[in-house]
Design an enzyme around this catalytic site. Structure first.
Site, PDB file in Angstrom:
ATOM      1  CD  GLU A  63     -10.489   8.621 -26.576  1.00 18.42           C
ATOM      2  OE1 GLU A  63      -9.562   8.454 -25.757  1.00 18.42           O
ATOM      3  OE2 GLU A  63     -11.596   8.041 -26.503  1.00 18.42           O
ATOM      4  CD  GLU A  74     -20.076   7.265 -34.656  1.00 16.39           C
ATOM      5  OE1 GLU A  74     -19.007   7.773 -34.265  1.00 16.39           O
ATOM      6  OE2 GLU A  74     -20.845   6.648 -33.918  1.00 16.39           O
TER       7      GLU A  74
HETATM    8  N1  THU Z   1     -17.306   7.732 -29.611  1.00 14.35           N
HETATM    9  C1  THU Z   1     -17.413   7.613 -30.961  1.00 14.35           C
HETATM   10  O1  THU Z   1     -16.422   7.544 -31.678  1.00 14.35           O
HETATM   11  N2  THU Z   1     -18.657   7.566 -31.497  1.00 14.35           N
HETATM   12  C2  THU Z   1     -19.811   7.671 -30.767  1.00 14.35           C
HETATM   13  O2  THU Z   1     -20.888   7.807 -31.341  1.00 14.35           O
HETATM   14  C3  THU Z   1     -19.758   7.594 -29.318  1.00 14.35           C
HETATM   15  C4  THU Z   1     -18.429   7.811 -28.701  1.00 14.35           C
HETATM   16  C5  THU Z   1     -15.964   7.839 -29.034  1.00 14.35           C
HETATM   17  C6  THU Z   1     -15.650   9.188 -28.490  1.00 14.35           C
HETATM   18  C7  THU Z   1     -14.594   8.856 -27.449  1.00 14.35           C
HETATM   19  O3  THU Z   1     -13.333   8.822 -28.094  1.00 14.35           O
HETATM   20  C8  THU Z   1     -14.947   7.458 -26.995  1.00 14.35           C
HETATM   21  O4  THU Z   1     -15.833   6.931 -27.970  1.00 14.35           O
HETATM   22  C9  THU Z   1     -15.608   7.408 -25.639  1.00 14.35           C
HETATM   23  O5  THU Z   1     -16.693   8.260 -25.578  1.00 14.35           O
END
Ligand code: THU
Length: 161
Positions: A63, A74
């Site tokens: 993030e 992913e």
């Molecule tokens: N997130 C993922 O890593 N993969 C996904 O397919 C859905 C969301 C992460 C993005 C963000 O850091 C957190 O989950 C909340 O959305």
């Protein structure tokens, strides 16, 4: 005329029901989620993919204070595979998540942007990517390719190149 699409996937109640290769991949994804950098959402996602040469590549969400600059687990994993092993097809991808804010007791499906990225690699290698999903706890779902999660696909064929 109304048309219908149906999808099928395999559901398992516990890790013990999986093949040893799938279990290993899901365990690696779970370990990878520990290294997620998710100070904002507290939603830690781990991904582990197996290349056709057997190598396992990990990813986790990263993030950023400027929210859209972050990246999902992913895509961190598939882009890392693409960058470091550009000619090696991706066989299977395992995804899992945990959160300090909410129980994650069901399979976590990849977001739309990640599905689109996964399609690109299926097309690139002309090979389906099996997808294993699990929350922190609960059932495990296995899909035999991204088409099950994104049946209408946009790919390079549409570009007329
Ligand atoms: N997130 C993922 O890593 N993969 C996904 O397919 C859905 C969301 C992460 C993005 C963000 O850091 C957190 O989950 C909340 O959305």
């Amino acid at each position: 005329m109304q048309k219908q699409i149906s999808i099928s996937y395999d559901e398992f109640s516990s890790l013990e029901e999986l093949s040893s290769k799938d279990r290993e991949l899901l365990e690696k994804a779970t370990q990878s989620a520990q290294n997620a950098y998710a100070p904002y959402s507290k939603f830690c996602v781990g991904a582990a993919l197996r290349l056709s040469n057997g190598l396992i590549i990990l990813g986790n969400n990263q993030e950023n204070a400027a929210f859209p600059s972050g990246l999902c687990a992913e895509r961190v994993a598939v882009f890392s595979a693409g960058a470091n092993y550009p000619n090696m097809p991706i066989e299977t991808l395992a995804i899992t998540a945990h959160s300090t804010l909410t129980p994650v007791d069901h399979p976590i499906a990849p977001c739309g942007a990640c599905r689109q990225s996964l399609i690109e690699y299926e097309h690139k290698y002309k090979q389906k990517i099996r997808i294993i999903l699990r929350g922190h706890t609960g059932k495990i779902a296995i899909f035999d390719g991204i088409e099950s999660l994104l049946p209408f696909q946009f790919g390079s064929d549409e570009l007329g190149l």
